[in-house]
Scaffold this active site. Structure first.
Site, PDB file in Angstrom:
ATOM      1  N   ASP A   1       0.819  -1.220   0.000  1.00 59.13           N
ATOM      2  CA  ASP A   1       0.000   0.000   0.000  1.00 59.13           C
ATOM      3  C   ASP A   1       0.855   1.275   0.000  1.00 59.13           C
ATOM      4  O   ASP A   1       2.016   1.266   0.396  1.00 59.13           O
ATOM      5  CB  ASP A   1      -0.915  -0.029   1.233  1.00 59.13           C
ATOM      6  CG  ASP A   1      -2.052   0.981   1.124  1.00 59.13           C
ATOM      7  OD1 ASP A   1      -2.451   1.326  -0.004  1.00 59.13           O
ATOM      8  OD2 ASP A   1      -2.545   1.418   2.178  1.00 59.13           O
TER       9      ASP A   1
ATOM     10  N   ARG B   1      -0.316   7.699  -2.810  1.00 62.88           N
ATOM     11  CA  ARG B   1       0.178   8.838  -2.020  1.00 62.88           C
ATOM     12  C   ARG B   1       1.639   9.134  -2.347  1.00 62.88           C
ATOM     13  O   ARG B   1       2.066  10.277  -2.386  1.00 62.88           O
ATOM     14  CB  ARG B   1      -0.014   8.558  -0.528  1.00 62.88           C
ATOM     15  CG  ARG B   1      -1.464   8.746  -0.069  1.00 62.88           C
ATOM     16  CD  ARG B   1      -1.708   8.121   1.272  1.00 62.88           C
ATOM     17  NE  ARG B   1      -1.786   6.664   1.173  1.00 62.88           N
ATOM     18  CZ  ARG B   1      -1.665   5.841   2.193  1.00 62.88           C
ATOM     19  NH1 ARG B   1      -1.433   6.314   3.398  1.00 62.88           N
ATOM     20  NH2 ARG B   1      -1.768   4.533   2.009  1.00 62.88           N
TER      21      ARG B   1
ATOM     22  N   ARG C   1      -1.127   8.898 -10.043  1.00 59.01           N
ATOM     23  CA  ARG C   1      -1.162   7.726  -9.167  1.00 59.01           C
ATOM     24  C   ARG C   1      -0.571   6.481  -9.853  1.00 59.01           C
ATOM     25  O   ARG C   1       0.065   5.652  -9.217  1.00 59.01           O
ATOM     26  CB  ARG C   1      -2.600   7.426  -8.734  1.00 59.01           C
ATOM     27  CG  ARG C   1      -3.175   8.434  -7.742  1.00 59.01           C
ATOM     28  CD  ARG C   1      -4.624   8.080  -7.392  1.00 59.01           C
ATOM     29  NE  ARG C   1      -4.725   6.731  -6.860  1.00 59.01           N
ATOM     30  CZ  ARG C   1      -4.536   6.398  -5.577  1.00 59.01           C
ATOM     31  NH1 ARG C   1      -4.255   7.337  -4.695  1.00 59.01           N
ATOM     32  NH2 ARG C   1      -4.642   5.152  -5.192  1.00 59.01           N
TER      33      ARG C   1
ATOM     34  N   GLU D   1     -12.408  -4.844  -3.506  1.00 60.17           N
ATOM     35  CA  GLU D   1     -12.949  -3.491  -3.358  1.00 60.17           C
ATOM     36  C   GLU D   1     -12.257  -2.487  -4.291  1.00 60.17           C
ATOM     37  O   GLU D   1     -12.778  -1.388  -4.499  1.00 60.17           O
ATOM     38  CB  GLU D   1     -12.775  -2.999  -1.903  1.00 60.17           C
ATOM     39  CG  GLU D   1     -13.705  -3.669  -0.898  1.00 60.17           C
ATOM     40  CD  GLU D   1     -13.340  -5.117  -0.598  1.00 60.17           C
ATOM     41  OE1 GLU D   1     -12.136  -5.425  -0.512  1.00 60.17           O
ATOM     42  OE2 GLU D   1     -14.259  -5.956  -0.480  1.00 60.17           O
ATOM     43  N   ASN D   2     -11.104  -2.851  -4.823  1.00 61.29           N
ATOM     44  CA  ASN D   2     -10.352  -1.885  -5.635  1.00 61.29           C
ATOM     45  C   ASN D   2     -11.025  -1.571  -6.983  1.00 61.29           C
ATOM     46  O   ASN D   2     -10.653  -0.595  -7.655  1.00 61.29           O
ATOM     47  CB  ASN D   2      -8.901  -2.350  -5.859  1.00 61.29           C
ATOM     48  CG  ASN D   2      -8.021  -2.239  -4.621  1.00 61.29           C
ATOM     49  OD1 ASN D   2      -7.119  -3.040  -4.406  1.00 61.29           O
ATOM     50  ND2 ASN D   2      -8.256  -1.224  -3.790  1.00 61.29           N
ATOM     51  N   TRP D   3     -12.058  -2.345  -7.364  1.00 58.84           N
ATOM     52  CA  TRP D   3     -12.821  -2.027  -8.586  1.00 58.84           C
ATOM     53  C   TRP D   3     -13.549  -0.704  -8.446  1.00 58.84           C
ATOM     54  O   TRP D   3     -14.004  -0.134  -9.441  1.00 58.84           O
ATOM     55  CB  TRP D   3     -13.836  -3.134  -8.892  1.00 58.84           C
ATOM     56  CG  TRP D   3     -13.243  -4.469  -9.154  1.00 58.84           C
ATOM     57  CD1 TRP D   3     -13.222  -5.534  -8.303  1.00 58.84           C
ATOM     58  CD2 TRP D   3     -12.592  -4.925 -10.354  1.00 58.84           C
ATOM     59  NE1 TRP D   3     -12.599  -6.612  -8.885  1.00 58.84           N
ATOM     60  CE2 TRP D   3     -12.204  -6.267 -10.153  1.00 58.84           C
ATOM     61  CE3 TRP D   3     -12.300  -4.325 -11.592  1.00 58.84           C
ATOM     62  CZ2 TRP D   3     -11.535  -7.017 -11.115  1.00 58.84           C
ATOM     63  CZ3 TRP D   3     -11.641  -5.080 -12.561  1.00 58.84           C
ATOM     64  CH2 TRP D   3     -11.268  -6.407 -12.315  1.00 58.84           C
TER      65      TRP D   3
ATOM     66  N   SER E   1      -7.980  -4.353   5.809  1.00 59.84           N
ATOM     67  CA  SER E   1      -8.535  -4.146   4.460  1.00 59.84           C
ATOM     68  C   SER E   1      -8.881  -5.453   3.732  1.00 59.84           C
ATOM     69  O   SER E   1      -8.557  -5.610   2.549  1.00 59.84           O
ATOM     70  CB  SER E   1      -7.585  -3.288   3.608  1.00 59.84           C
ATOM     71  OG  SER E   1      -7.338  -2.040   4.210  1.00 59.84           O
TER      72      SER E   1
HETATM   73  C1  IPE Z   1      -5.379  -2.703   0.261  1.00 58.83           C
HETATM   74  O1  IPE Z   1      -5.110  -1.360   0.063  1.00 58.83           O
HETATM   75  C2  IPE Z   1      -5.385  -3.416  -1.054  1.00 58.83           C
HETATM   76  C3  IPE Z   1      -4.088  -3.558  -1.713  1.00 58.83           C
HETATM   77  C4  IPE Z   1      -2.954  -3.111  -1.270  1.00 58.83           C
HETATM   78  C5  IPE Z   1      -4.114  -4.269  -2.958  1.00 58.83           C
HETATM   79  P1  IPE Z   1      -6.266  -0.278  -0.119  1.00 58.83           P
HETATM   80  O2  IPE Z   1      -5.596   1.009  -0.401  1.00 58.83           O
HETATM   81  O3  IPE Z   1      -7.261  -0.757  -1.101  1.00 58.83           O
HETATM   82  O4  IPE Z   1      -6.939  -0.281   1.330  1.00 58.83           O
HETATM   83  P2  IPE Z   1      -7.820   0.836   2.041  1.00 58.83           P
HETATM   84  O5  IPE Z   1      -8.866   1.270   1.047  1.00 58.83           O
HETATM   85  O6  IPE Z   1      -6.911   1.949   2.423  1.00 58.83           O
HETATM   86  O7  IPE Z   1      -8.389   0.157   3.245  1.00 58.83           O
HETATM   87  C1  IPE Z   2      -1.870   0.072  -3.198  1.00 58.58           C
HETATM   88  O1  IPE Z   2      -1.604   1.435  -3.259  1.00 58.58           O
HETATM   89  C2  IPE Z   2      -2.095  -0.519  -4.559  1.00 58.58           C
HETATM   90  C3  IPE Z   2      -3.475  -0.959  -4.797  1.00 58.58           C
HETATM   91  C4  IPE Z   2      -4.459  -0.885  -3.931  1.00 58.58           C
HETATM   92  C5  IPE Z   2      -3.779  -1.505  -6.101  1.00 58.58           C
HETATM   93  P1  IPE Z   2      -2.765   2.509  -3.272  1.00 58.58           P
HETATM   94  O2  IPE Z   2      -3.143   2.771  -4.678  1.00 58.58           O
HETATM   95  O3  IPE Z   2      -3.883   2.098  -2.383  1.00 58.58           O
HETATM   96  O4  IPE Z   2      -2.013   3.762  -2.677  1.00 58.58           O
HETATM   97  P2  IPE Z   2      -2.617   4.813  -1.648  1.00 58.58           P
HETATM   98  O5  IPE Z   2      -3.047   4.035  -0.447  1.00 58.58           O
HETATM   99  O6  IPE Z   2      -3.758   5.484  -2.331  1.00 58.58           O
HETATM  100  O7  IPE Z   2      -1.475   5.729  -1.368  1.00 58.58           O
HETATM  101 MG    MG Z   3      -4.201   2.357  -0.387  1.00 62.27          MG
END
Ligand code: IPE
Ligand code: IPE
Ligand code: MG
Length: 246
Positions: free
Chosen positions: A26, A30, A39, A73-75, A202
């Site tokens: 993660d 950011r 991003r 949930e990332n969808w 998560s």
């Molecule tokens: C968890 O990170 C999923 C992955 C790293 C693939 P997220 O960024 O999706 O989690 P939340 O939304 O901060 O809980």
């Molecule tokens: C984790 O990094 C990668 C995925 C969830 C695919 P993020 O994209 O969630 O990065 P932040 O948390 O927004 O910084």
């Molecule tokens: Mg994240």
């Protein structure tokens, strides 16, 4: 305790490593934002970190590495970001297939591959099939993975066995249930690392994390180094695990 380390490295007892380390990769977005980048640049940098850390885990003798690459949930993210991530995964797998005979890592995918773009699904299938012969280090890539989804699917599998008359409800115990999960047959992670600073799970490895040691660092995944991994391993080695005992 014999400690082997170069002067500038955090000391780790390489004879007492966890068998299974899991990482919530993660902080990519950011990291990019802080640099005035899109991003997706963070995801590209994160893919490089994954390469470095997976190789290092293999080299020091970690048997299983499980990484969270894309959650159920990332969808919810903007379509452009989702498709950029899918594109990066495709690129990564093409390279992994190319380097397979040299790297000798076994790849296994946890998650429902059905909703993935066809090409990516096919690459994941190929990577898993062709790397099954390697038995040194196993890297589990969680892709369209959710801990709850995994548990519901396991419950369905068992329910179906009951409906067919192949099992009875009282046959189910923790060991049998574990066998229905994507992770069936591999030990639970002793250590879960979360870069990016968030103190939550998560939907990652909900069942398997029951007694995992949790290590959170503010270092974002694209900046995460071998030294950060050593820090996590050293912290783990300093913990007292009681498993409910005294
Ligand atoms: C968890 O990170 C999923 C992955 C790293 C693939 P997220 O960024 O999706 O989690 P939340 O939304 O901060 O809980
Ligand atoms: C984790 O990094 C990668 C995925 C969830 C695919 P993020 O994209 O969630 O990065 P932040 O948390 O927004 O910084
Ligand atoms: Mg994240």
């Amino acid at each position: 305790m014999p400690l082997f380390a170069k002067k500038e490295e955090t000391a780790v007892d390489y004879g007492q490593l966890p068998q299974h380390v899991a990482i919530i990769m993660d902080g990519n977005g950011r990291w990019a934002k802080a640099r005035g980048l899109p991003r997706t640049a963070g995801h590209a940098a994160g893919a490089e970190t994954f390469r470095t850390i997976a190789t290092y885990c293999r080299d020091i003798g970690i048997r299983y590495l499980t990484v969270y690459a894309f959650s159920t949930e990332n969808w919810k993210r903007p379509a452009e970001e989702v498709s950029a991530i899918m594109g990066l995964l495709k690129k990564y797998l093409l390279e992994a297939i190319e380097d397979m005979e040299k790297e000798k890592v076994r790849f296994v995918f946890f998650g429902d591959m059905a909703p993935l773009p066809d090409e990516l699904r096919e690459l994941a299938r190929r990577t898993q099939r062709d790397s099954a012969k390697f038995d040194g280090c196993q890297v589990n890539i969680c892709l369209n993975y959710g801990g709850r989804d995994e548990i519901v699917r396991a419950a369905r599998t068992f329910a179906a066995a009951c409906a067919m008359g192949a099992a009875k409800p009282e046959d189910l115990d923790e060991e049998r249930f574990s066998g229905y999960l994507w992770s069936g047959g591999i030990p639970d992670p002793e250590l879960i690392i979360r870069p990016g600073g968030e103190k939550r799970i998560s939907n990652f490895l909900l069942w398997q994390s029951a007694y995992a040691e949790f290590y959170v660092t503010d270092v974002s995944w694209p900046d995460f180094t071998k030294e950060d991994l050593r820090k996590a391993l050293a912290a783990y080695q300093g913990r007292q695990r009681r498993f409910g005992g005294i």
